[in-house]
Write a protein that holds these residues in place. Structure first.
Motif, PDB file in Angstrom:
ATOM      1  N   TRP A 245      28.436  41.519  38.550  1.00  0.00           N
ATOM      2  CA  TRP A 245      28.526  42.669  39.608  1.00  0.00           C
ATOM      3  C   TRP A 245      28.471  42.550  40.548  1.00  0.00           C
ATOM      4  N   GLN A 246      28.827  42.784  41.174  1.00  0.00           N
ATOM      5  CA  GLN A 246      28.739  43.086  42.604  1.00  0.00           C
ATOM      6  C   GLN A 246      30.103  43.602  43.462  1.00  0.00           C
ATOM      7  N   LYS A 247      29.788  44.079  44.254  1.00  0.00           N
ATOM      8  CA  LYS A 247      31.030  45.150  45.203  1.00  0.00           C
ATOM      9  C   LYS A 247      31.437  44.309  45.759  1.00  0.00           C
ATOM     10  N   ALA A 248      32.595  43.780  45.718  1.00  0.00           N
ATOM     11  CA  ALA A 248      33.872  42.799  46.515  1.00  0.00           C
ATOM     12  C   ALA A 248      34.840  43.556  46.972  1.00  0.00           C
ATOM     13  N   PRO A 249      35.734  43.118  47.841  1.00  0.00           N
ATOM     14  CA  PRO A 249      36.752  43.850  48.674  1.00  0.00           C
ATOM     15  C   PRO A 249      38.091  42.706  47.503  1.00  0.00           C
ATOM     16  N   PRO A 250      39.442  43.623  47.743  1.00  0.00           N
ATOM     17  CA  PRO A 250      40.113  43.541  46.770  1.00  0.00           C
ATOM     18  C   PRO A 250      40.843  41.694  47.201  1.00  0.00           C
ATOM     19  N   GLU A 251      40.717  40.622  48.727  1.00  0.00           N
ATOM     20  CA  GLU A 251      41.350  40.266  48.771  1.00  0.00           C
ATOM     21  C   GLU A 251      40.256  38.625  47.764  1.00  0.00           C
ATOM     22  N   ASP A 252      38.841  39.690  47.501  1.00  0.00           N
ATOM     23  CA  ASP A 252      37.932  38.000  46.860  1.00  0.00           C
ATOM     24  C   ASP A 252      38.417  38.403  45.658  1.00  0.00           C
ATOM     25  N   TRP A 253      39.622  38.885  45.159  1.00  0.00           N
ATOM     26  CA  TRP A 253      39.896  38.879  43.560  1.00  0.00           C
ATOM     27  C   TRP A 253      40.452  38.465  43.854  1.00  0.00           C
ATOM     28  N   ARG A 254      41.028  37.055  42.145  1.00  0.00           N
ATOM     29  CA  ARG A 254      42.509  35.936  42.221  1.00  0.00           C
ATOM     30  C   ARG A 254      43.854  37.101  41.854  1.00  0.00           C
ATOM     31  N   SER A 255      44.425  36.468  42.526  1.00  0.00           N
ATOM     32  CA  SER A 255      45.436  37.373  42.543  1.00  0.00           C
ATOM     33  C   SER A 255      46.187  37.058  40.799  1.00  0.00           C
ATOM     34  N   VAL A 256      47.479  37.706  40.247  1.00  0.00           N
ATOM     35  CA  VAL A 256      47.605  37.936  39.358  1.00  0.00           C
ATOM     36  C   VAL A 256      48.679  36.196  39.565  1.00  0.00           C
ATOM     37  N   ARG A 257      49.393  35.658  39.800  1.00  0.00           N
ATOM     38  CA  ARG A 257      49.552  34.932  40.390  1.00  0.00           C
ATOM     39  C   ARG A 257      48.604  33.756  40.347  1.00  0.00           C
ATOM     40  N   GLY A 258      47.317  33.592  40.832  1.00  0.00           N
ATOM     41  CA  GLY A 258      46.616  32.856  40.554  1.00  0.00           C
ATOM     42  C   GLY A 258      45.878  32.298  39.454  1.00  0.00           C
ATOM     43  N   VAL A 259      45.768  33.826  38.759  1.00  0.00           N
ATOM     44  CA  VAL A 259      45.413  33.230  37.425  1.00  0.00           C
ATOM     45  C   VAL A 259      45.925  32.175  36.562  1.00  0.00           C
ATOM     46  N   LEU A 260      47.545  32.856  36.376  1.00  0.00           N
ATOM     47  CA  LEU A 260      48.770  32.221  35.809  1.00  0.00           C
ATOM     48  C   LEU A 260      48.514  31.051  36.298  1.00  0.00           C
ATOM     49  N   GLU A 261      47.919  30.414  37.400  1.00  0.00           N
ATOM     50  CA  GLU A 261      48.255  29.063  38.080  1.00  0.00           C
ATOM     51  C   GLU A 261      47.805  28.162  37.338  1.00  0.00           C
ATOM     52  N   MET A 262      45.991  28.806  36.714  1.00  0.00           N
ATOM     53  CA  MET A 262      44.997  28.178  36.387  1.00  0.00           C
ATOM     54  C   MET A 262      45.003  28.496  34.821  1.00  0.00           C
ATOM     55  N   LEU A 263      45.542  28.741  33.820  1.00  0.00           N
ATOM     56  CA  LEU A 263      46.813  29.453  32.675  1.00  0.00           C
ATOM     57  C   LEU A 263      47.265  27.571  32.947  1.00  0.00           C
ATOM     58  N   ARG A 264      48.002  27.591  33.892  1.00  0.00           N
ATOM     59  CA  ARG A 264      49.068  26.394  33.479  1.00  0.00           C
ATOM     60  C   ARG A 264      48.576  24.940  34.114  1.00  0.00           C
ATOM     61  N   THR A 265      47.164  25.166  34.589  1.00  0.00           N
ATOM     62  CA  THR A 265      46.465  24.121  34.766  1.00  0.00           C
ATOM     63  C   THR A 265      46.206  23.762  33.360  1.00  0.00           C
ATOM     64  N   CYS A 266      45.406  24.918  32.633  1.00  0.00           N
ATOM     65  CA  CYS A 266      44.644  24.357  31.443  1.00  0.00           C
ATOM     66  C   CYS A 266      45.440  24.005  30.704  1.00  0.00           C
TER      67      CYS A 266
ATOM     68  N   VAL B 171      54.743  29.530  25.838  1.00  0.00           N
ATOM     69  CA  VAL B 171      54.490  28.556  26.004  1.00  0.00           C
ATOM     70  C   VAL B 171      52.983  27.875  26.356  1.00  0.00           C
ATOM     71  N   ILE B 172      52.109  28.706  26.106  1.00  0.00           N
ATOM     72  CA  ILE B 172      51.078  28.013  26.436  1.00  0.00           C
ATOM     73  C   ILE B 172      50.028  27.861  25.349  1.00  0.00           C
ATOM     74  N   TYR B 173      49.923  29.379  23.870  1.00  0.00           N
ATOM     75  CA  TYR B 173      49.429  29.644  23.519  1.00  0.00           C
ATOM     76  C   TYR B 173      49.647  28.388  21.655  1.00  0.00           C
ATOM     77  N   GLY B 174      48.730  27.593  20.902  1.00  0.00           N
ATOM     78  CA  GLY B 174      49.100  26.990  20.184  1.00  0.00           C
ATOM     79  C   GLY B 174      49.331  25.383  20.384  1.00  0.00           C
ATOM     80  N   LYS B 175      49.325  24.643  19.432  1.00  0.00           N
ATOM     81  CA  LYS B 175      49.299  23.410  20.192  1.00  0.00           C
ATOM     82  C   LYS B 175      49.987  22.933  21.124  1.00  0.00           C
ATOM     83  N   VAL B 176      49.777  22.714  21.687  1.00  0.00           N
ATOM     84  CA  VAL B 176      50.394  22.084  23.903  1.00  0.00           C
ATOM     85  C   VAL B 176      50.221  20.646  23.674  1.00  0.00           C
TER      86      VAL B 176
END
Length: 216
Positions: free
Chosen positions: A19-40, A80-85
């Motif tokens: 934990w450390q104090k971080a401004p909102p813009e430093d946090w990954r966005s919802v879309r950013g998290v989804l793109e990481m999920l898609r890449t994986c 789309v992402i769960y199970g065997k891909v």
């Protein structure tokens, strides 16, 4: 990550493992998290996302807000992402990118195009297309290397993050070959659902530029 090898992406939510104090813009966005999920997902990997809890053990509100939205998205598209891909072909488009299960390629549309969706420089014949979670097949045309899918809603059907998914089934594996660059000659693909590659490519050629009449 090498095909056939188990792997995991261990990522931070805001650049810090604790934990450390971080401004909102430093946090990954919802879309950013989804793109990481898609890449994986597209590369048969797993995503481990660290949230950096507060000193009292509670989850930061920035993480709660974003992960709640990701959870709502997964309620609709989680299958789309769960199970065997399977590993997906790479696709270069401003519209989005792919993941795959079996013969179904899932196009994650991060920038909704409107009522028509076009993908260029595409090889592989499309058999069917539909919005994920629906049964109505979308009309499409495919002339040479240009695919156009029609009958889409004017606005993205995903109201959580603007990341809607289309189910695409191809008669032959999709790939992209642009008007310049290197393509292999005579090499056989190890996997029909991946790009053409070989451990022993003997010959290369540079594809020719073929401008249409009137193009500069």
């Amino acid at each position: 990550a090498k095909a056939g090898r188990s792997w995991e992406a261990c990522m931070t939510f805001n650049g810090s493992w604790g934990w450390q104090k971080a401004p909102p813009e430093d946090w990954r966005s919802v879309r950013g998290v989804l793109e990481m999920l898609r890449t994986c997902t597209a590369n048969q990997g797993n995503l481990l996302l660290n949230i950096g809890p507060l000193p009292d053990g509670t989850v930061p509100k920035e993480a709660v807000t974003r992960l709640t939205a990701v959870g709502k998205w997964l309620d609709r598209y989680g299958d789309v992402i769960y199970g065997k891909v399977d590993r997906s072909s790479s696709l270069t488009s401003a519209i989005g990118n792919l993941s795959r299960k079996g013969k179904t390629q899932y196009l994650w549309c991060t920038r909704w195009p409107g009522r028509e969706l076009a993908i260029g420089a595409l090889t592989g014949k499309l058999q069917s297309a539909k919005l994920h979670g629906t049964t109505r097949k979308l009309p499409f045309s495919q002339v040479k290397d240009r695919l156009v899918i029609r009958g889409l809603p004017a606005q993205s059907p995903d109201k959580v993050a603007g990341v809607a998914v289309l189910d695409l089934v191809f008669k032959s594996p999709p790939n992209q070959v642009f008007s310049c660059g290197c393509v292999t000659v005579g090499a056989k693909p190890k996997n029909l659902h991946t790009r053409w590659h070989s451990a022993h490519v003997e010959t290369w050629k540079v594809s020719k530029l073929v401008p249409k009449k009137g193009d500069v």
